[in-house]
Design a protein around this motif. Structure first.
Motif, PDB file in Angstrom:
ATOM      1  N   ALA A  95       0.831  -1.206   0.000  1.00 22.61           N
ATOM      2  CA  ALA A  95       0.000   0.000   0.000  1.00 22.61           C
ATOM      3  C   ALA A  95       0.866   1.256   0.000  1.00 22.61           C
ATOM      4  N   THR A  96       1.942   1.236   0.796  1.00 22.12           N
ATOM      5  CA  THR A  96       2.841   2.394   0.863  1.00 22.12           C
ATOM      6  C   THR A  96       3.551   2.621  -0.462  1.00 22.12           C
ATOM      7  N   ARG A  97       4.038   1.532  -1.065  1.00 21.63           N
ATOM      8  CA  ARG A  97       4.721   1.647  -2.350  1.00 21.63           C
ATOM      9  C   ARG A  97       3.772   2.144  -3.444  1.00 21.63           C
ATOM     10  N   THR A  98       2.528   1.686  -3.397  1.00 26.17           N
ATOM     11  CA  THR A  98       1.530   2.132  -4.376  1.00 26.17           C
ATOM     12  C   THR A  98       1.311   3.629  -4.265  1.00 26.17           C
ATOM     13  N   LEU A  99       1.102   4.100  -3.045  1.00 28.06           N
ATOM     14  CA  LEU A  99       0.891   5.531  -2.827  1.00 28.06           C
ATOM     15  C   LEU A  99       2.112   6.336  -3.247  1.00 28.06           C
ATOM     16  N   LEU A 100       3.308   5.814  -2.977  1.00 31.91           N
ATOM     17  CA  LEU A 100       4.543   6.515  -3.334  1.00 31.91           C
ATOM     18  C   LEU A 100       4.655   6.675  -4.850  1.00 31.91           C
ATOM     19  N   TRP A 101       4.342   5.635  -5.605  1.00 31.15           N
ATOM     20  CA  TRP A 101       4.440   5.720  -7.054  1.00 31.15           C
ATOM     21  C   TRP A 101       3.320   6.564  -7.645  1.00 31.15           C
ATOM     22  N   PHE A 102       2.175   6.604  -6.976  1.00 24.57           N
ATOM     23  CA  PHE A 102       1.130   7.552  -7.367  1.00 24.57           C
ATOM     24  C   PHE A 102       1.675   8.968  -7.316  1.00 24.57           C
ATOM     25  N   MET A 103       2.372   9.290  -6.235  1.00 23.94           N
ATOM     26  CA  MET A 103       2.896  10.638  -6.047  1.00 23.94           C
ATOM     27  C   MET A 103       4.022  10.942  -7.037  1.00 23.94           C
ATOM     28  N   LYS A 315      -5.927   8.364  -8.470  1.00 27.13           N
ATOM     29  CA  LYS A 315      -4.790   8.434  -9.389  1.00 27.13           C
ATOM     30  C   LYS A 315      -5.218   9.126 -10.676  1.00 27.13           C
ATOM     31  N   MET A 316      -4.931  10.434 -10.805  1.00 29.18           N
ATOM     32  CA  MET A 316      -5.450  11.244 -11.906  1.00 29.18           C
ATOM     33  C   MET A 316      -4.349  12.099 -12.537  1.00 29.18           C
ATOM     34  N   ASP A 317      -3.432  11.475 -13.248  1.00 29.83           N
ATOM     35  CA  ASP A 317      -2.342  12.244 -13.859  1.00 29.83           C
ATOM     36  C   ASP A 317      -2.847  13.193 -14.937  1.00 29.83           C
ATOM     37  N   GLY A 318      -3.914  12.818 -15.637  1.00 29.84           N
ATOM     38  CA  GLY A 318      -4.463  13.684 -16.675  1.00 29.84           C
ATOM     39  C   GLY A 318      -5.293  14.817 -16.099  1.00 29.84           C
ATOM     40  N   ILE A 353      -1.499  16.228  -3.695  1.00 27.60           N
ATOM     41  CA  ILE A 353      -2.308  16.033  -2.487  1.00 27.60           C
ATOM     42  C   ILE A 353      -3.805  16.052  -2.780  1.00 27.60           C
ATOM     43  N   GLY A 354      -4.223  16.902  -3.701  1.00 28.84           N
ATOM     44  CA  GLY A 354      -5.658  17.090  -3.901  1.00 28.84           C
ATOM     45  C   GLY A 354      -6.275  16.293  -5.012  1.00 28.84           C
ATOM     46  N   SER A 355      -5.543  15.335  -5.582  1.00 28.96           N
ATOM     47  CA  SER A 355      -6.070  14.610  -6.743  1.00 28.96           C
ATOM     48  C   SER A 355      -7.308  13.791  -6.416  1.00 28.96           C
ATOM     49  N   ALA A 402      -4.515   4.701 -17.799  1.00 34.31           N
ATOM     50  CA  ALA A 402      -3.224   4.073 -18.097  1.00 34.31           C
ATOM     51  C   ALA A 402      -2.323   4.094 -16.865  1.00 34.31           C
ATOM     52  N   GLY A 403      -2.323   5.220 -16.144  1.00 32.03           N
ATOM     53  CA  GLY A 403      -1.522   5.317 -14.930  1.00 32.03           C
ATOM     54  C   GLY A 403      -2.005   4.392 -13.837  1.00 32.03           C
ATOM     55  N   GLN A 404      -3.319   4.131 -13.823  1.00 32.18           N
ATOM     56  CA  GLN A 404      -3.888   3.226 -12.826  1.00 32.18           C
ATOM     57  C   GLN A 404      -3.490   1.771 -13.081  1.00 32.18           C
TER      58      GLN A 404
END
Length: 447
Positions: A95-103, A315-318, A353-355, A402-404
């Motif tokens: 979970a931590t690694r997932t959140l880190l790569w999201f950021m 997770k919203m890079d776009g 932070i606000g995604s 795609a990022g998800q």
């Protein structure tokens, strides 16, 4: 006595009967895009009122069908995904690694958005003025974002489709279920069954995507026209170029260098989800397809069932990185406001932070207003972008989805729980495959 040709054909053996070939789902989507553009152009060129209304209704019904399942789907998907972590060794680490790569990927995306905006100056030469803008109906602020997480009651978030509050309630319920242990098993079994039921119903809606595509694309062309798009040509190109750089540049580079995976195989396996996201403009509506392709690319089901629903709502890079960065620069130039280094850092902070404020729904208005209010820019600027938003949202959502998929692949590969054989043999068209409803092979999750 000779065999009956009809019975021979019915038995699946060679016969004289004619069989209509099955059209792949991706081809249906492409056909819908082309037909939508043609019908939209005809509607606007010849002012065909009844066709304009029909396209509007077809697209609206498709989006409404997707939204119909959003609230319960998000609740049960998040609840089940959290409880599924109990089946995974090193769940907290994953979970931590997932959140880190999201950021990390969000920071890269917002940096690309800012760089493109500073180079192209999308607000210059448009002919637009502050008078063309108007206040949005709903604006986001940090206070609203923080206080709006906790609902006043358990009914309103579902009736008003407040996804952030639904995620909060589902997370609380999931954590409570983990604490209860075996006592919560009946609720968990019911939740899993309800989630499967919702996903099955949503599959039926997804199969209507080619028809929905005709309505959505056709109405966009008929209603907005090429003249309006021309005013936003630079901004539109910036959004599409920025998303394309992330989608076809950053993600493949990360897969090749960090995860040691073939980018071409990623696009082959993930393309059904990406193309559906482009059409539907909804990360949550695409979530069943996203999870299916993620599992078929070798991510263990136990981990994918956590990371994909979590990503579909956060997770919203776009929508939450590239778009607000470009939009802030665009609006600042229209209103003649100078942005400094500190403002650009604030944009990056808001993007990371606000995604969650975007919550996987069509459009990114809340995230944009949150960014503008943080920077002190006029919220009337949102009105400048509303007309062009549906066209932008297609590419934004495709990048989001795609990022998800990319993030779980990176984490699973680095944690050595990815089934590389499944990745290398992933199907390119799971949506129209008979194996769609089959139970994916479970991959043991190592410590």
């Amino acid at each position: 006595m000779s065999a009956n040709p009809a019975s021979t054909a019915a038995d699946g053996k060679p016969g004289s009967g004619f069989r209509i070939p099955k059209v792949p789902f991706w081809a249906q989507i492409v056909a819908g895009l082309v037909l939508g553009v043609v019908l939209g152009w005809l509607t606007r060129t010849y002012d065909i009122g009844w066709l304009h209304t029909t396209l509007d209704k077809v697209g609206h019904i498709f989006v409404q069908l997707l939204k119909l399942a959003v609230a319960p789907l998000v609740f049960f998907a998040i609840l089940v995904s959290i409880t599924n972590l109990r089946k995974v060794n090193n769940a907290a680490r994953l979970a931590t690694r997932t959140l880190l790569w999201f950021m990390i990927t969000s920071l890269i995306a917002v940096a690309i958005g800012l760089a493109i905006g500073l180079v192209t100056n999308p607000g210059s030469g448009t002919g637009l003025t502050p008078k063309d803008g108007k206040l949005p109906e709903h604006a986001g602020s940090w206070l609203d974002f923080l206080t709006g997480i906790i609902p006043d009651n358990v009914i309103t978030p579902f009736t008003e489709l407040n996804v952030l509050q639904i995620v909060f309630m589902a997370a609380v319920a999931g954590i409570a279920a983990l604490q209860l242990g075996e006592k919560a098993q009946p609720i968990l079994s019911l939740s899993e069954s309800v989630l499967e039921l919702l996903q099955k119903a949503l599959w039926w809606v997804i199969r209507l995507a080619p028809i929905g595509t005709v309505g959505l694309i056709g109405y966009a062309i008929a209603d907005y026209g090429w003249d309006l798009i021309g005013k936003y040509a630079t901004f539109t190109a910036d959004v599409y170029i920025g998303c394309a750089l992330v989608l076809f540049g950053v993600y493949p580079l990360l897969l090749a260098t960090v995860a040691k995976l073939s980018p071409l195989q990623f696009f082959k396996g993930a393309w059904p989800a990406i193309q559906l996201a482009f059409v539907s403009r909804s990360s949550v509506g695409t979530m069943p397809v996203t999870q299916k392709v993620t599992e078929r690319l070798g991510v263990p089901k136990e981990y994918a069932s956590f990371s994909v629903p979590f990503g579909a709502t956060t997770k919203m890079d776009g929508c939450a990185a590239i778009y607000p960065a470009l939009a802030a620069i665009f609006i600042a130039q229209i209103f003649d406001v100078q942005l400094g280094v500190g403002d650009y850092l604030l944009i990056a902070f808001v993007s990371v932070i606000g995604s969650a404020a975007t919550a996987g729904l069509t459009g990114a208005t809340v995230m944009l207003t949150l960014t503008l209010s943080t920077l002190g820019l006029p919220l009337e600027g949102v009105g400048l972008l509303m007309a062009i938003d549906p066209i932008l949202d297609m590419m934004r959502t495709a990048t989001n989805v795609a990022g998800q998929v990319v993030t779980p692949l990176i984490v699973a590969s680095r944690e050595k729980i990815l089934d590389r054989e499944a990745y290398d043999s992933a199907s390119s068209s799971p949506v129209d495959d008979e194996a769609l409803d089959a139970e994916p092979q479970r991959v043991p999750v190592a410590a």
